[in-house]
Design a protein around this motif. Structure first.
Motif, PDB file in Angstrom:
ATOM      1  N   ALA A 161     -13.204 -70.983 -64.322  1.00 32.50           N
ATOM      2  CA  ALA A 161     -11.636 -70.829 -63.854  1.00 32.50           C
ATOM      3  C   ALA A 161     -11.428 -72.033 -62.950  1.00 32.50           C
ATOM      4  N   GLY A 162     -12.522 -72.532 -62.176  1.00 29.26           N
ATOM      5  CA  GLY A 162     -12.348 -74.038 -61.629  1.00 29.26           C
ATOM      6  C   GLY A 162     -13.867 -74.497 -61.212  1.00 29.26           C
ATOM      7  N   LEU A 163     -13.912 -75.646 -61.164  1.00 25.20           N
ATOM      8  CA  LEU A 163     -15.312 -76.557 -60.649  1.00 25.20           C
ATOM      9  C   LEU A 163     -15.031 -77.156 -59.405  1.00 25.20           C
ATOM     10  N   GLY A 164     -16.058 -76.807 -58.453  1.00 24.78           N
ATOM     11  CA  GLY A 164     -15.770 -77.104 -57.204  1.00 24.78           C
ATOM     12  C   GLY A 164     -17.166 -77.858 -56.689  1.00 24.78           C
ATOM     13  N   GLN A 165     -17.179 -78.999 -55.749  1.00 22.48           N
ATOM     14  CA  GLN A 165     -18.221 -79.394 -55.400  1.00 22.48           C
ATOM     15  C   GLN A 165     -18.988 -78.738 -54.472  1.00 22.48           C
ATOM     16  N   VAL A 166     -20.534 -78.784 -54.300  1.00 21.34           N
ATOM     17  CA  VAL A 166     -21.264 -77.975 -53.361  1.00 21.34           C
ATOM     18  C   VAL A 166     -21.833 -78.940 -52.549  1.00 21.34           C
ATOM     19  N   ASN A 167     -21.809 -80.199 -52.379  1.00 23.59           N
ATOM     20  CA  ASN A 167     -22.307 -81.172 -51.493  1.00 23.59           C
ATOM     21  C   ASN A 167     -22.478 -80.449 -50.156  1.00 23.59           C
ATOM     22  N   ILE A 176     -28.142 -78.876 -41.307  1.00 24.86           N
ATOM     23  CA  ILE A 176     -26.714 -78.795 -41.815  1.00 24.86           C
ATOM     24  C   ILE A 176     -25.707 -78.011 -40.847  1.00 24.86           C
ATOM     25  N   ARG A 177     -24.731 -78.656 -40.680  1.00 30.39           N
ATOM     26  CA  ARG A 177     -23.831 -78.005 -39.447  1.00 30.39           C
ATOM     27  C   ARG A 177     -22.431 -78.322 -40.048  1.00 30.39           C
ATOM     28  N   ARG A 178     -22.134 -79.207 -41.079  1.00 32.58           N
ATOM     29  CA  ARG A 178     -20.907 -79.585 -41.282  1.00 32.58           C
ATOM     30  C   ARG A 178     -20.909 -79.479 -42.818  1.00 32.58           C
ATOM     31  N   THR A 179     -19.578 -79.659 -43.292  1.00 36.49           N
ATOM     32  CA  THR A 179     -19.303 -80.224 -44.956  1.00 36.49           C
ATOM     33  C   THR A 179     -18.129 -80.798 -44.847  1.00 36.49           C
ATOM     34  N   TYR A 180     -17.913 -81.282 -46.044  1.00 35.33           N
ATOM     35  CA  TYR A 180     -16.408 -81.873 -46.384  1.00 35.33           C
ATOM     36  C   TYR A 180     -15.885 -81.238 -47.226  1.00 35.33           C
ATOM     37  N   MET A 181     -14.611 -80.853 -47.199  1.00 35.16           N
ATOM     38  CA  MET A 181     -14.040 -80.015 -48.257  1.00 35.16           C
ATOM     39  C   MET A 181     -13.332 -80.730 -49.477  1.00 35.16           C
ATOM     40  N   LEU A 182     -13.259 -82.222 -49.182  1.00 34.11           N
ATOM     41  CA  LEU A 182     -12.781 -83.066 -50.337  1.00 34.11           C
ATOM     42  C   LEU A 182     -14.052 -84.092 -50.540  1.00 34.11           C
ATOM     43  N   PRO A 226     -13.279 -83.329 -42.837  1.00 33.03           N
ATOM     44  CA  PRO A 226     -14.758 -82.646 -42.202  1.00 33.03           C
ATOM     45  C   PRO A 226     -14.454 -81.556 -41.666  1.00 33.03           C
ATOM     46  N   LEU A 227     -15.350 -80.514 -41.800  1.00 38.24           N
ATOM     47  CA  LEU A 227     -15.199 -79.223 -41.104  1.00 38.24           C
ATOM     48  C   LEU A 227     -16.699 -78.805 -40.827  1.00 38.24           C
ATOM     49  N   LEU A 228     -16.651 -78.331 -39.338  1.00 37.34           N
ATOM     50  CA  LEU A 228     -17.995 -77.689 -38.908  1.00 37.34           C
ATOM     51  C   LEU A 228     -18.156 -76.088 -39.158  1.00 37.34           C
ATOM     52  N   ILE A 229     -19.153 -75.789 -39.872  1.00 38.26           N
ATOM     53  CA  ILE A 229     -19.292 -74.507 -40.103  1.00 38.26           C
ATOM     54  C   ILE A 229     -19.545 -73.490 -38.866  1.00 38.26           C
ATOM     55  N   GLU A 289     -26.329 -68.477 -49.152  1.00 33.99           N
ATOM     56  CA  GLU A 289     -25.967 -67.961 -47.777  1.00 33.99           C
ATOM     57  C   GLU A 289     -25.334 -69.128 -46.965  1.00 33.99           C
ATOM     58  N   LEU A 290     -25.730 -70.177 -47.170  1.00 40.54           N
ATOM     59  CA  LEU A 290     -24.943 -71.322 -46.518  1.00 40.54           C
ATOM     60  C   LEU A 290     -23.308 -71.229 -47.002  1.00 40.54           C
ATOM     61  N   GLN A 291     -23.302 -71.108 -48.171  1.00 37.73           N
ATOM     62  CA  GLN A 291     -21.772 -71.146 -48.814  1.00 37.73           C
ATOM     63  C   GLN A 291     -21.109 -69.779 -48.395  1.00 37.73           C
ATOM     64  N   ALA A 292     -21.837 -68.777 -48.125  1.00 39.55           N
ATOM     65  CA  ALA A 292     -21.153 -67.495 -47.665  1.00 39.55           C
ATOM     66  C   ALA A 292     -20.689 -67.682 -46.420  1.00 39.55           C
ATOM     67  N   ASN A 293     -21.507 -68.476 -45.301  1.00 40.04           N
ATOM     68  CA  ASN A 293     -20.937 -68.826 -44.000  1.00 40.04           C
ATOM     69  C   ASN A 293     -19.740 -69.542 -44.164  1.00 40.04           C
ATOM     70  N   LEU A 294     -19.850 -70.564 -45.122  1.00 36.68           N
ATOM     71  CA  LEU A 294     -18.805 -71.360 -45.143  1.00 36.68           C
ATOM     72  C   LEU A 294     -17.226 -70.683 -45.577  1.00 36.68           C
ATOM     73  N   LEU A 295     -17.380 -69.616 -46.539  1.00 37.08           N
ATOM     74  CA  LEU A 295     -16.555 -68.883 -47.004  1.00 37.08           C
ATOM     75  C   LEU A 295     -16.108 -68.188 -45.936  1.00 37.08           C
ATOM     76  N   ASP A 296     -16.941 -67.551 -45.092  1.00 35.36           N
ATOM     77  CA  ASP A 296     -16.540 -66.556 -43.973  1.00 35.36           C
ATOM     78  C   ASP A 296     -15.679 -67.306 -42.943  1.00 35.36           C
ATOM     79  N   THR A 297     -16.283 -68.706 -42.757  1.00 36.79           N
ATOM     80  CA  THR A 297     -15.479 -69.621 -41.927  1.00 36.79           C
ATOM     81  C   THR A 297     -14.115 -69.819 -42.351  1.00 36.79           C
ATOM     82  N   LEU A 298     -14.003 -70.092 -43.346  1.00 36.10           N
ATOM     83  CA  LEU A 298     -12.680 -70.514 -44.013  1.00 36.10           C
ATOM     84  C   LEU A 298     -11.646 -69.107 -44.014  1.00 36.10           C
TER      85      LEU A 298
END
Length: 765
Positions: A161-167, A176-182, A226-229, A289-298
């Motif tokens: 349904a879609g392709l998203g980056q997971v860097n 790891i404390r942050r990620t970039y949404m784009l 940029p987004l801090l988790i 689990e890192l992705q789960a925390n990011l999704l919870d943050t969003l």
């Protein structure tokens, strides 16, 4: 001069304090700004971030479920990577559970060797709930390319349904404390995989993704948004079900229905594990689990935005500015408390912003500024204080010692810089102590009762005479109350105005002159009063005796002389006493009468209180000239009073000033030749009224002028002509002029006459 030098030194010291403060403020502010802009304190900020993040542990979002490729699943299905059939089985089983969306965090970048396996998996991806697949980037790419897109193979990419980056983005400490949404490559954009899950959860349009197609050569990747988790908790915090349990149908239906399912590896050895702020020592977090925390943050709206450079500068410099203001306004102890409070407040503000406002403002730069500015300011202030004290001690040691003959040198010669400073301090303290002791001894040795009071009127020091004068100890009592113990009338004394003398008579008949003089510091500022009680009882008695003598002169001595003159004028005396004898007796009587009058006038001029009024000195001169018209006419002397342009006003006793000018004009008439002239004039010179009386007599020698105002001194003319008088007239004139704040001068030259000039201050009207 000492007070002025003290003021200049104090002003110089204040300027130096301001200059030192400005330099410290500039240095500390520059340091804080450098730390903020260069992120030099990132490691310290990370420690604070991790600590505060631990305070924000919360229950995870209830719709997020992790399907873990765990150790049990690996043991059951065999070594990794699994064939496509395993993933197909999971997706087909998940479709029966009817989750809302699935993020399948497994990189499927290679084709399966089994024919048709990839196509079957692609059909499973498209058949059930929306499934989103990850992609990543290999930087740099092959053959000099800036990057290479690593994503699912074409059949799988088309079925997703879609392709998203997971860097992920590692900080300098590997956490790891942050990620970039784009991720952007020119016009092409790759949203984060969890952005697709957020859109599916909230029912919004899915973001557009550039997919796995290769882009134009030479364009580097740019990270944006940029987004801090905001981590919900440590590893194992989210609801998790094993991959094998889902495939085998052992998971309850409600556990996955309408949930946001994240599929990923948690098994040991698969390599997808990271250190996070809530990881402790060896407890690291899996990528899923890192992705789960990011999704919870969003989903919970807890995305933490890092503060911008301007905001961070303001946040970091505000505590420093408050500390610097405290240096100028507060005492050292209060500044110490302020510093501790600012440190605590800075950390608390950073924590509140992180946990409540979801803004991360790193506090370490601000803390570094505070921890630097306090010792820096203390060092500069100690240095400035030491230099100022040394300068003042040297100046004090060079000032003349009023009691140097009594001073004793103490201690040996100094050996080094510190010893010299200590020696100067010891000498200054010893000198101050000696001076205090000597002043107290001098105060105790005064013959008059003396009190030292503050500006509020409370007695601070009393000498022995004061202790003996007052019934109770006067120390630490209001001076009015102390004096009130002598006489009830003392309650009405005004001791709040300007310094001056006040007389007080107590019931036992004693009289005191109370004199107040200001007590000042070295810079001239008044700090109190010195009140002295002088016993003037004997002087009062002498004054009364003097009044009795004056009464004797004015009445008891005048009356017989007047009676003699009256008898000599009677017909009986004329018949009984020969005319020459009668004239001689009358001359003696008039001389005695004149002597008594002049003596009384002089005594009253020197002692009596004057009746002061504003009067015109020119008018007084005319009155004197008119009063002496008979004498000037009999001697054929012309007395000319020059006209005055306007009034010449002075303050004085009219009767005494009139008598003064009469005496001067009378002398001028007496010492002028027959047919002579006396010139009188009144004028204004500056702030003085000037009266000049000039005659055309024989004049005087300098020696005669020098003794002119002495009592009983008389100048006899060359021809031996007898001039009436006893030599008290000019003494009277001199006393009256001085009592009026003026002065009298005489200019005389033999053969050219004499000129008397009286100068009096003009009236302040």
């Amino acid at each position: 001069m000492n007070a002025r030098a003290g003021k200049l030194a104090a002003r110089s010291a204040r300027r130096r304090v301001i200059a030192e403060w400005a330099l410290v403020a500039l240095a500390a502010s520059a340091l804080v700004a450098t730390l903020v802009l260069t992120r030099a304190t990132e490691r310290g900020d990370n420690v604070v971030f991790d600590t505060v993040s631990g305070w924000g542990v919360r229950a995870p979002h209830e719709d997020i479920v992790v399907v873990a490729i765990d150790n049990r699943s690996i043991a059951e299905f065999g070594r990794w990577p699994w064939p496509r059939a395993r993933h197909q089985a999971l997706l087909e089983t998940l479709a029966g559970y009817r989750p809302r969306a699935v993020a399948y965090d497994v990189l499927l970048v290679e084709a399966d060797p089994t024919p048709g396996a990839d196509a079957a998996l692609a059909r499973a991806l498209a058949a059930g709930p929306p499934v989103f697949l990850p992609l990543t980037f290999d930087v740099p790419g092959p053959n000099g390319a800036p990057y290479e897109v690593l994503g699912p193979i074409a059949p799988l990419a088309s079925g997703a349904a879609g392709l998203g980056q997971v860097n992920v983005d590692f900080d300098s400490d590997g956490v790891i404390r942050r990620t970039y949404m784009l991720e952007r490559d020119g016009a092409r954009v790759w949203p984060h995989l969890m952005a697709f899950m957020q859109a599916a959860a909230e029912g919004t349009a899915l973001p557009a993704s550039a997919g796995v197609a290769p882009g134009p050569a030479g364009r580097p990747l740019v990270r944006e948004a940029p987004l801090l988790i905001s981590f919900a908790g440590p590893p194992g915090h989210f609801r998790t079900v094993s991959f094998i349990d889902v495939v085998n149908g052992a998971t309850p239906a409600d556990f996955l229905k309408d949930k946001l399912v994240l599929v990923g590896a948690t098994a040991d050895g698969l390599g997808d594990r990271y250190a996070t702020p809530l990881s402790h020592h060896t407890e690291i977090m899996s990528g899923i689990e890192l992705q789960a925390n990011l999704l919870d943050t969003l989903l919970t709206g807890r995305a933490i935005a890092p503060a911008g450079p301007g905001q961070l500068l303001a946040f970091s410099l505000t505590p420093l500015a408050l500390a610097l203001a405290g240096f100028l306004l507060l005492r050292p102890r209060a500044n110490l408390l302020l510093g501790g409070g600012l440190v605590a407040a800075t950390v608390a503000a950073a924590a509140v912003l992180l946990l409540q406002a979801q803004v991360w403002a790193p506090p370490t730069a601000a803390l570094a500024g505070l921890l630097l500015v306090y010792p820096l300011w203390s060092w500069r202030r100690l240095e400035a204080t030491s230099a100022y004290m040394l300068q003042e001690l040297r100046a004090f040691s060079q000032e003349p010692d009023l009691l140097s003959a009594l001073a004793q040198r103490r201690g040996g010669p100094p050996t080094d810089v510190i010893d010299r400073q200590v020696a100067l301090m010891r000498a200054a303290i010893d000198r101050a102590r000696d001076l205090r002791r000597q002043v107290l001894d001098a105060l105790q040795g005064l013959p008059d009762a003396t009190l030292v009071t503050g500006l509020d009127g409370h007695v601070l020091i009393a000498n022995r005479e004061a202790e003996a004068l007052f019934a109770d100890s006067p120390v630490d009592r209001p001076v009015v109350e102390v004096i009130g113990g002598l006489s009830p009338e003392a309650q009405d004394l005004d001791l709040t105005g300007e310094a001056g003398d006040v007389e007080l008579t107590v019931p036992d008949g004693r009289s005191f002159a109370i004199r107040r003089t200001p007590l000042s510091e070295a810079d001239g500022a008044q700090v109190g009063w010195i009140v002295r009680f002088t016993d003037i009882t004997a002087l009062k008695d002498a004054g009364r005796q003097r009044e009795h003598i004056l009464e004797l002169l004015t009445h008891d001595m005048r009356s017989p002389q007047v009676s003699i003159l009256t008898l000599l004028g009677s017909s009986e005396a004329k018949a009984a006493v020969a005319a020459p004898v009668a004239d001689r007796i009358a001359g003696y009587a008039r001389r005695t009468l004149s002597l008594a009058d002049n003596f009384v006038n002089l005594a009253r001029a020197e002692a009596d209180a004057y009746s002061v009024e504003v009067l015109d000195l020119a008018e007084v001169l005319l009155d004197a000239v008119d009063d002496l018209w008979p004498q000037s006419s009999s001697r054929q002397v012309s007395v000319v009073a020059a006209e005055t342009d306007g009034e010449v006003l002075v303050e004085g006793d009219r009767a005494l000033l009139t008598r003064t000018l009469i005496n001067l004009v009378d002398n001028a008439i007496k010492y002028s030749p027959a047919g002579g002239r006396v010139d009188c004039a009144v004028r204004i010179e500056g702030d003085e009224a000037v009266c000049t009386i000039a005659d055309q007599g024989e004049g005087m020698t300098p020696a005669q002028v020098a003794n002119l105002f002495m009592r009983f001194h008389r100048v006899r003319p060359k021809g031996g002509e007898r001039i009436d008088g006893v030599g008290l007239g000019l003494s009277f004139v001199h006393a009256v002029v001085q009592r009026h704040g003026g002065r009298i001068d005489c200019a005389s030259t033999l053969g050219q006459g004499s000129s008397f000039t009286v100068r009096l201050p003009l009236a302040s009207v």
